[in-house]
Write a protein that holds these residues in place. Structure first.
Motif, PDB file in Angstrom:
ATOM      1  N   LYS A 214       0.824  -1.210   0.000  1.00  0.00           N
ATOM      2  CA  LYS A 214       0.000   0.000   0.000  1.00  0.00           C
ATOM      3  C   LYS A 214       0.852   1.252   0.000  1.00  0.00           C
ATOM      4  CE  LYS A 214      -3.666   2.351   2.601  1.00  0.00           C
ATOM      5  NZ  LYS A 214      -4.574   2.287   3.780  1.00  0.00           N
ATOM      6  N   LEU A 215       1.857   1.311   0.854  1.00  0.00           N
ATOM      7  CA  LEU A 215       2.675   2.512   0.955  1.00  0.00           C
ATOM      8  C   LEU A 215       3.578   2.680  -0.261  1.00  0.00           C
ATOM      9  CD1 LEU A 215       4.398   3.948   4.069  1.00  0.00           C
ATOM     10  CD2 LEU A 215       5.669   3.802   1.938  1.00  0.00           C
ATOM     11  N   LEU A 216       4.299   1.606  -0.637  1.00  0.00           N
ATOM     12  CA  LEU A 216       5.294   1.722  -1.700  1.00  0.00           C
ATOM     13  C   LEU A 216       4.642   1.969  -3.057  1.00  0.00           C
ATOM     14  CD1 LEU A 216       8.171   1.619  -2.682  1.00  0.00           C
ATOM     15  CD2 LEU A 216       8.072  -0.882  -2.652  1.00  0.00           C
ATOM     16  N   HIS A 217       3.609   1.202  -3.384  1.00  0.00           N
ATOM     17  CA  HIS A 217       2.948   1.409  -4.677  1.00  0.00           C
ATOM     18  C   HIS A 217       2.325   2.795  -4.743  1.00  0.00           C
ATOM     19  CE1 HIS A 217       0.837   0.335  -8.381  1.00  0.00           C
ATOM     20  NE2 HIS A 217      -0.216   0.928  -7.858  1.00  0.00           N
ATOM     21  N   GLY A 218       1.695   3.218  -3.647  1.00  0.00           N
ATOM     22  CA  GLY A 218       1.092   4.541  -3.635  1.00  0.00           C
ATOM     23  C   GLY A 218       2.108   5.646  -3.809  1.00  0.00           C
ATOM     24  N   ARG A 219       3.275   5.513  -3.152  1.00  0.00           N
ATOM     25  CA  ARG A 219       4.299   6.538  -3.261  1.00  0.00           C
ATOM     26  C   ARG A 219       4.867   6.610  -4.674  1.00  0.00           C
ATOM     27  NH1 ARG A 219       4.410  10.609  -1.259  1.00  0.00           N
ATOM     28  NH2 ARG A 219       4.338   9.790   0.860  1.00  0.00           N
ATOM     29  N   ILE A 220       5.162   5.446  -5.268  1.00  0.00           N
ATOM     30  CA  ILE A 220       5.734   5.431  -6.620  1.00  0.00           C
ATOM     31  C   ILE A 220       4.741   6.007  -7.627  1.00  0.00           C
ATOM     32  CG2 ILE A 220       6.556   3.937  -8.477  1.00  0.00           C
ATOM     33  CD1 ILE A 220       7.625   2.048  -6.348  1.00  0.00           C
ATOM     34  N   MET A 221       3.472   5.598  -7.514  1.00  0.00           N
ATOM     35  CA  MET A 221       2.464   6.084  -8.460  1.00  0.00           C
ATOM     36  C   MET A 221       2.270   7.588  -8.332  1.00  0.00           C
ATOM     37  SD  MET A 221       0.435   5.496 -10.899  1.00  0.00           S
ATOM     38  CE  MET A 221       0.512   3.706 -10.912  1.00  0.00           C
ATOM     39  N   THR A 222       2.177   8.083  -7.105  1.00  0.00           N
ATOM     40  CA  THR A 222       2.003   9.527  -6.906  1.00  0.00           C
ATOM     41  C   THR A 222       3.174  10.299  -7.495  1.00  0.00           C
ATOM     42  OG1 THR A 222       0.690   9.185  -4.899  1.00  0.00           O
ATOM     43  CG2 THR A 222       1.720  11.347  -5.185  1.00  0.00           C
ATOM     44  N   ASN A 223       4.393   9.836  -7.204  1.00  0.00           N
ATOM     45  CA  ASN A 223       5.577  10.526  -7.720  1.00  0.00           C
ATOM     46  C   ASN A 223       5.666  10.461  -9.240  1.00  0.00           C
ATOM     47  OD1 ASN A 223       6.352  11.198  -5.143  1.00  0.00           O
ATOM     48  ND2 ASN A 223       7.926   9.627  -4.959  1.00  0.00           N
ATOM     49  N   ALA A 224       5.286   9.310  -9.820  1.00  0.00           N
ATOM     50  CA  ALA A 224       5.367   9.156 -11.270  1.00  0.00           C
ATOM     51  C   ALA A 224       4.419  10.112 -11.993  1.00  0.00           C
ATOM     52  CB  ALA A 224       5.058   7.715 -11.661  1.00  0.00           C
ATOM     53  N   LEU A 225       3.322  10.471 -11.339  1.00  0.00           N
ATOM     54  CA  LEU A 225       2.339  11.351 -11.960  1.00  0.00           C
ATOM     55  C   LEU A 225       2.620  12.827 -11.711  1.00  0.00           C
ATOM     56  CD1 LEU A 225      -0.896   9.326 -11.091  1.00  0.00           C
ATOM     57  CD2 LEU A 225       0.246   9.475 -13.323  1.00  0.00           C
ATOM     58  N   LYS A 226       3.604  13.142 -10.872  1.00  0.00           N
ATOM     59  CA  LYS A 226       3.927  14.538 -10.576  1.00  0.00           C
ATOM     60  C   LYS A 226       4.500  15.234 -11.812  1.00  0.00           C
ATOM     61  CE  LYS A 226       4.909  14.455  -5.593  1.00  0.00           C
ATOM     62  NZ  LYS A 226       3.922  15.478  -5.211  1.00  0.00           N
ATOM     63  N   ARG A 227       4.072  16.449 -12.045  1.00  0.00           N
ATOM     64  CA  ARG A 227       4.623  17.282 -13.112  1.00  0.00           C
ATOM     65  C   ARG A 227       5.456  18.432 -12.561  1.00  0.00           C
ATOM     66  NH1 ARG A 227       5.174  14.944 -17.417  1.00  0.00           N
ATOM     67  NH2 ARG A 227       5.209  16.940 -18.534  1.00  0.00           N
ATOM     68  N   LYS A 228       5.404  18.635 -11.250  1.00  0.00           N
ATOM     69  CA  LYS A 228       6.162  19.724 -10.644  1.00  0.00           C
ATOM     70  C   LYS A 228       7.638  19.347 -10.563  1.00  0.00           C
ATOM     71  CE  LYS A 228       2.234  20.924  -7.663  1.00  0.00           C
ATOM     72  NZ  LYS A 228       1.774  21.048  -6.254  1.00  0.00           N
ATOM     73  N   PRO A 229       8.539  20.288 -10.717  1.00  0.00           N
ATOM     74  CA  PRO A 229       9.979  20.001 -10.612  1.00  0.00           C
ATOM     75  C   PRO A 229      10.446  19.983  -9.166  1.00  0.00           C
ATOM     76  CG  PRO A 229       9.652  22.306 -11.179  1.00  0.00           C
ATOM     77  CD  PRO A 229       8.276  21.687 -11.147  1.00  0.00           C
ATOM     78  N   THR A 230       9.724  19.224  -8.325  1.00  0.00           N
ATOM     79  CA  THR A 230      10.077  19.155  -6.916  1.00  0.00           C
ATOM     80  C   THR A 230      10.736  17.821  -6.609  1.00  0.00           C
ATOM     81  OG1 THR A 230       7.853  18.328  -6.430  1.00  0.00           O
ATOM     82  CG2 THR A 230       8.210  20.694  -6.222  1.00  0.00           C
ATOM     83  N   THR A 231      11.433  17.761  -5.492  1.00  0.00           N
ATOM     84  CA  THR A 231      12.078  16.530  -5.072  1.00  0.00           C
ATOM     85  C   THR A 231      11.032  15.501  -4.646  1.00  0.00           C
ATOM     86  OG1 THR A 231      14.022  17.733  -4.303  1.00  0.00           O
ATOM     87  CG2 THR A 231      13.699  15.519  -3.437  1.00  0.00           C
ATOM     88  N   ARG A 232      11.144  14.285  -5.189  1.00  0.00           N
ATOM     89  CA  ARG A 232      10.199  13.222  -4.856  1.00  0.00           C
ATOM     90  C   ARG A 232      10.570  12.569  -3.533  1.00  0.00           C
ATOM     91  NH1 ARG A 232       9.065  16.000  -9.312  1.00  0.00           N
ATOM     92  NH2 ARG A 232       7.957  14.830 -10.938  1.00  0.00           N
ATOM     93  N   ALA A 233       9.582  12.344  -2.683  1.00  0.00           N
ATOM     94  CA  ALA A 233       9.843  11.631  -1.428  1.00  0.00           C
ATOM     95  C   ALA A 233      10.215  10.190  -1.739  1.00  0.00           C
ATOM     96  CB  ALA A 233       8.615  11.672  -0.532  1.00  0.00           C
ATOM     97  N   GLY A 234      11.148   9.644  -0.969  1.00  0.00           N
ATOM     98  CA  GLY A 234      11.587   8.272  -1.161  1.00  0.00           C
ATOM     99  C   GLY A 234      10.938   7.328  -0.165  1.00  0.00           C
ATOM    100  N   VAL A 235      11.294   6.050  -0.271  1.00  0.00           N
ATOM    101  CA  VAL A 235      10.769   5.025   0.624  1.00  0.00           C
ATOM    102  C   VAL A 235      11.924   4.166   1.103  1.00  0.00           C
ATOM    103  CG1 VAL A 235       9.228   3.045   0.871  1.00  0.00           C
ATOM    104  CG2 VAL A 235       8.539   4.971  -0.561  1.00  0.00           C
ATOM    105  N   MET A 236      11.948   3.870   2.393  1.00  0.00           N
ATOM    106  CA  MET A 236      12.893   2.915   2.963  1.00  0.00           C
ATOM    107  C   MET A 236      12.118   1.688   3.431  1.00  0.00           C
ATOM    108  SD  MET A 236      15.490   5.264   5.250  1.00  0.00           S
ATOM    109  CE  MET A 236      16.564   6.491   4.496  1.00  0.00           C
TER     110      MET A 236
END
Length: 420
Positions: A83-105
């Motif tokens: 739930k967390l990892l897939h959601g984070r990757i999908m959200t970041n992949a859809l971002k169009r802003k030139p901001t730093t993407r949050a990572g996952v450990m």
């Protein structure tokens, strides 16, 4: 028509060596074929006896291959990671802003399935992402056909340094590297490879091989955080990340629960950062099973039910792994670690076939030693090899009562059976 096994081919033995996922070709081959294995058909003892000698041998080989390739089963712990990892990757992949993407450990103990779970989540994302874009790279330069690689999987070098880490990433892509390239050139080459191939997630496995008392390792971790400026989701996988020292420069946000790091020094030096932004990571743990609460016991029994359904033993009764004291016994042998459970079941099934018992019992499993020391590709000093409970620790001593927890388990039996 002659059956394939009569012509000499063995369709359940996949050709070639297992794919190495740390190259584009290897990762792609694994991703495409990861669900291709077909388990052996279910036969009764009477049906097996009616087979010809050759077909019996082939069926036994197919059963052994089935037990050696048990599928990755969902657990309450893997569901939380998914739930967390897939959601984070999908959200970041859809971002169009030139901001730093949050990572996952992704953290946890050794042999708890962190790598396989992470890779399965990322492969599922890549399947979807490629279908969404008709297999093409939407960011390709006009007039070119850059290979589309949404996910890059890299193992952290055992003796990681900034240069060796960059080279490991470039080796995944098969990118050209001049022997005299300095670190800024390597970093620029990594940034170019990630961008040109449309990479959305960069996985660095075994990240806790970094030792924070070494200057090179501190520089490497700082460099890795700088990669977050390259518009990819950085996924770090390792054993006991909180206890490894990797988080010592971070602070936890009480509102989001994320771990926050200061801007990367390498980003400032080599021009990777547009702004002095912080680096944020979601920390998620893939824990082992527990056996000290009703919910934990029920989850363990459900998992054993799923494992039992995958086995192909000819004398196996229903509830072979879940009836009586078997759940407690198997837990004591494996400490709830899925990798140790897989090793015990795999070796136990082979012994059951070889001995003719065709069933797993406590007596049979007592003769199976779980051996993980010296496992290839695992660094014991980084905690990648767990402690293994031995059979002698499981047996109840004469004259002593079993722990009262067994009574609790017995009370839960009907409920657990109904739920499974």
């Amino acid at each position: 028509m002659t059956a394939p096994e009569e012509r000499g081919s063995v369709p359940f033995l996949l050709p070639g060596s297992p794919p190495m996922r740390d190259t584009v070709a290897g990762w792609d081959h694994w991703r495409v074929t990861r669900h291709h294995f077909v388990p052996a058909p279910r036969l009764s003892l009477a049906e097996w006896r009616r087979l010809s000698p050759r077909k019996r041998t082939l069926h036994d080989l197919h059963r052994a291959a089935t037990h050696a390739n048990l599928p990755l089963l969902q657990t309450p712990m893997t569901k939380a990671v998914t739930k967390l990892l897939h959601g984070r990757i999908m959200t970041n992949a859809l971002k169009r802003k030139p901001t730093t993407r949050a990572g996952v450990m992704v953290t946890g103990g050794g042999y708890q399935g962190k790598t396989e779970t992470t890779c399965e989540i990322l492969a599922t994302f890549e399947d979807m992402w490629l279908q969404l874009h008709q297999q093409l790279n939407p960011a390709a330069v006009p007039g070119s056909r850059d290979l589309h690689v949404p996910v890059a999987y890299v193992q952290t070098p055992v003796t990681a340094k900034p240069k060796s880490t960059c080279k490991a990433i470039l080796n995944f892509y098969g990118a050209p590297m001049h022997p005299r390239m300095d670190l800024p050139d390597l970093i620029r080459q990594v940034a170019a490879s990630l961008h040109d191939h449309g990479t959305r997630a960069l996985v660095l496995d075994d990240i806790t091989r970094l030792r924070m008392h070494r200057a090179d390792d501190q520089d490497t971790l700082d460099l890795i955080r700088a990669f977050m400026s390259m518009h990819v989701t950085l996924v770090l996988v390792g054993v006991d990340i909180p206890g490894s020292g990797l988080l010592r420069e971070g602070r936890r946000d009480p509102h989001t629960g994320q771990v926050i790091f200061s801007p990367s020094k390498h980003g400032q030096v080599h021009g990777l950062e547009a702004t002095q932004t912080e680096r944020r990571f979601d920390l998620v743990e893939l824990d082992r099973f527990r056996y000290d609460t009703p919910a934990g016991m029920s989850a363990w029994i459900d998992h054993l039910t799923g494992v039992e359904d995958q086995l192909r033993l000819l004398n196996a009764p229903d509830g072979m792994l879940t009836d009586g004291r078997m759940p407690e016994y198997i837990f004591a042998r494996t400490n709830g670690v899925v990798g140790l459970l897989e090793r015990l079941i795999e070796d136990g099934c082979q012994e059951a076939i070889d001995s003719g018992a065709e069933c797993l019992s406590e007596a049979l499993l007592e003769g199976i030693a779980i051996t993980v020391n010296g496992a290839p590709g695992r660094d014991a000093d980084a905690g990648e090899v767990p402690d293994v409970p031995g059979p002698a620790k499981v047996r109840a001593e004469p004259g002593k009562h079993r722990r009262s927890r067994n009574t609790v388990f017995d009370d839960l039996g009907p409920s657990a059976s109904t739920g499974s």
